[in-house]
Design a protein around this motif. Structure first.
Motif, PDB file in Angstrom:
ATOM      1  N   ALA A 121      41.083  67.776  62.984  1.00  0.00           N
ATOM      2  CA  ALA A 121      40.883  69.147  63.436  1.00  0.00           C
ATOM      3  C   ALA A 121      39.463  69.662  63.477  1.00  0.00           C
ATOM      4  CB  ALA A 121      41.716  70.086  62.557  1.00  0.00           C
ATOM      5  N   THR A 123      36.014  70.787  64.758  1.00  0.00           N
ATOM      6  CA  THR A 123      35.681  71.219  66.114  1.00  0.00           C
ATOM      7  C   THR A 123      34.239  70.931  66.498  1.00  0.00           C
ATOM      8  OG1 THR A 123      35.105  73.437  65.337  1.00  0.00           O
ATOM      9  CG2 THR A 123      37.388  73.062  65.956  1.00  0.00           C
ATOM     10  N   TYR A 137      41.059  66.472  67.740  1.00  0.00           N
ATOM     11  CA  TYR A 137      40.866  67.722  68.478  1.00  0.00           C
ATOM     12  C   TYR A 137      39.563  67.705  69.270  1.00  0.00           C
ATOM     13  CZ  TYR A 137      40.219  72.741  69.302  1.00  0.00           C
ATOM     14  OH  TYR A 137      40.002  73.972  69.892  1.00  0.00           O
ATOM     15  N   LYS A 138      38.468  67.333  68.619  1.00  0.00           N
ATOM     16  CA  LYS A 138      37.176  67.292  69.298  1.00  0.00           C
ATOM     17  C   LYS A 138      37.184  66.261  70.425  1.00  0.00           C
ATOM     18  CE  LYS A 138      32.727  67.985  69.938  1.00  0.00           C
ATOM     19  NZ  LYS A 138      32.238  69.206  70.613  1.00  0.00           N
ATOM     20  N   ARG A 141      38.740  67.604  73.518  1.00  0.00           N
ATOM     21  CA  ARG A 141      38.012  68.716  74.123  1.00  0.00           C
ATOM     22  C   ARG A 141      36.657  68.276  74.667  1.00  0.00           C
ATOM     23  NH1 ARG A 141      38.905  74.620  72.564  1.00  0.00           N
ATOM     24  NH2 ARG A 141      38.759  74.469  74.842  1.00  0.00           N
ATOM     25  N   ASP A 152      39.669  68.668  77.764  1.00  0.00           N
ATOM     26  CA  ASP A 152      40.827  69.568  77.761  1.00  0.00           C
ATOM     27  C   ASP A 152      41.977  69.118  78.645  1.00  0.00           C
ATOM     28  OD1 ASP A 152      39.666  71.237  75.894  1.00  0.00           O
ATOM     29  OD2 ASP A 152      38.844  72.619  77.383  1.00  0.00           O
ATOM     30  N   ARG A 155      44.965  69.044  76.358  1.00  0.00           N
ATOM     31  CA  ARG A 155      45.074  70.184  75.437  1.00  0.00           C
ATOM     32  C   ARG A 155      45.835  71.309  76.104  1.00  0.00           C
ATOM     33  NH1 ARG A 155      42.310  75.052  75.330  1.00  0.00           N
ATOM     34  NH2 ARG A 155      42.361  76.163  73.331  1.00  0.00           N
ATOM     35  N   THR A 235      42.120  74.166  62.636  1.00  0.00           N
ATOM     36  CA  THR A 235      40.697  74.325  62.897  1.00  0.00           C
ATOM     37  C   THR A 235      40.117  75.378  61.958  1.00  0.00           C
ATOM     38  OG1 THR A 235      40.991  76.053  64.577  1.00  0.00           O
ATOM     39  CG2 THR A 235      41.041  73.748  65.321  1.00  0.00           C
ATOM     40  N   LEU A 254      47.381  73.397  64.664  1.00  0.00           N
ATOM     41  CA  LEU A 254      47.462  72.372  65.705  1.00  0.00           C
ATOM     42  C   LEU A 254      48.782  71.610  65.619  1.00  0.00           C
ATOM     43  CD1 LEU A 254      43.879  70.777  65.517  1.00  0.00           C
ATOM     44  CD2 LEU A 254      44.660  72.705  66.930  1.00  0.00           C
ATOM     45  N   ILE A 256      49.965  67.974  67.204  1.00  0.00           N
ATOM     46  CA  ILE A 256      49.412  66.799  67.865  1.00  0.00           C
ATOM     47  C   ILE A 256      50.516  65.784  68.144  1.00  0.00           C
ATOM     48  CG2 ILE A 256      47.793  64.869  67.652  1.00  0.00           C
ATOM     49  CD1 ILE A 256      46.179  66.643  65.705  1.00  0.00           C
ATOM     50  N   VAL A 308      47.372  67.740  72.357  1.00  0.00           N
ATOM     51  CA  VAL A 308      47.315  68.719  71.281  1.00  0.00           C
ATOM     52  C   VAL A 308      47.700  70.098  71.807  1.00  0.00           C
ATOM     53  CG1 VAL A 308      44.846  69.186  71.645  1.00  0.00           C
ATOM     54  CG2 VAL A 308      45.894  69.698  69.429  1.00  0.00           C
ATOM     55  N   GLU A 310      47.333  73.980  70.730  1.00  0.00           N
ATOM     56  CA  GLU A 310      46.572  74.837  69.825  1.00  0.00           C
ATOM     57  C   GLU A 310      47.142  76.250  69.866  1.00  0.00           C
ATOM     58  OE1 GLU A 310      41.958  76.259  68.915  1.00  0.00           O
ATOM     59  OE2 GLU A 310      42.402  75.010  70.656  1.00  0.00           O
TER      60      GLU A 310
END
Length: 313
Positions: A121, A123, A137-138, A141, A152, A155, A235, A254, A256, A308, A310
């Motif tokens: 998670a 960021t 997560y990163k 994105r 994304d 996402r 996050t 999150l 996932i 993911v 969010e």
């Protein structure tokens, strides 16, 4: 004056036994420790090969595949903790065992939460300290031209509205289940416990719950996929990045979907292990110091194997 510790006391780093209560608690708390594909690391870094598949043709003549074998690099980071115990509380061997066992359990739970946060998670960009790894997560994105992934793409944002929950859950799953990195036998859901209530309230068109709570040792499932609950799947907004040295991130929950849990690449350099040192004559206090540490690496095997959701509100 003689030491208050029993004779035969060890002061080197001692591995924590894998059948111990400490390890059991780590595996119950950390989704990554419990489910990821492990890679032994003899050095601080290790390359792990990955492939996007081979060229397949039909007919009589073979066509040579010309794709390159790509790799991800695991870099071991230390996750550490230290506590001081008043030696008055360690008057005999039994008290030593009880005190250290309790500290070990405390460490296991905290480590599991912090480690998952680092892997799932964070960021911010990886810096090896406050952001130990490039998290799932990163990764999702961030554009990665090497594997043809656009930021994304996998996402989905959800504002928490109840009447859109089913569609958002299904949309997020679709992003990964239609790809070549989906394996129903090894697929996994990692969710922050904040999703429990939404899961319980969401039903399909026939009025049947999409969430099935496990009983008698069976796991919870969402759309028939095993769920691992992780407090680290959240996050944080502090300073714009998720500081993994906090147990209470204050950002977004999150959810996932992992198309194949072998795409969670976990590097194991050493540990968990512990070290204990008694006070010295020139110390100001009669405290025994207890250290815990483990050295781990983490990478996402391929971004297209993950999606993911969010929760933004």
């Amino acid at each position: 004056m003689p030491s208050m510790m029993p004779s035969g006391y060890l002061d080197n780093w001692i591995p924590i036994e894998w059948d111990s209560e400490v390890i059991e608690r780590v595996l119950k708390t950390s989704a990554v420790e419990a489910t990821a594909q492990r890679h032994a690391m003899a050095t601080a870094t290790k390359r792990v090969l990955r492939s996007a598949g081979l060229t397949i043709n039909a007919g009589k003549q073979y066509v040579t595949d010309d794709s390159d074998l790509d790799y991800v690099t695991l870099t071991a980071r230390r996750f550490m903790a230290r506590v001081a115990v008043d030696e008055d509380d360690l008057a005999d061997a039994a008290m030593i065992v009880d005190t250290l066992a309790q500290r070990g359990r405390d460490w296991a739970i905290s480590y599991g939460n912090v480690f998952d946060n680092a892997c799932l998670a964070t960021t911010g960009a990886e810096n090896g300290t406050t952001v130990p790894f490039t998290s799932v997560y990163k990764s999702l994105r961030t554009t990665d031209s090497a594997v043809g992934y656009t930021a994304d793409a996998n996402r989905v944002a959800w504002d928490g509205t109840a009447n859109t929950a089913y569609d958002k859950f299904s949309e997020t799953l679709r992003l990964v289940e239609v790809g070549q990195y989906w394996d129903a036998a090894t697929a996994l859901v990692i969710a922050h416990p904040g999703y429990r209530d939404a899961f319980r309230r969401t039903k399909d068109d026939q009025g049947l719950p999409i969430f099935v709570q496990g009983t008698a040792g069976t796991p919870d499932t969402l759309f028939g996929i095993e769920i691992f609950w992780s407090r680290g799947a959240k996050t944080d907004t502090s300073g714009g990045i998720s500081f993994t040295n906090t147990l209470t991130p204050n950002g977004n929950d999150l959810l996932i979907f992992v198309g194949d849990r072998s795409l969670l690449k976990l590097g194991v350099r050493s540990g968990p292990e512990t070290r204990i040192d008694v006070s010295r004559a020139h110390d100001d206090y009669d405290d025994t110091a207890v250290k815990f540490r483990t050295r781990r690496g983490f990478k996402v095997g391929h971004q297209k194997g993950f999606s993911v959701l969010e929760r933004t509100a």
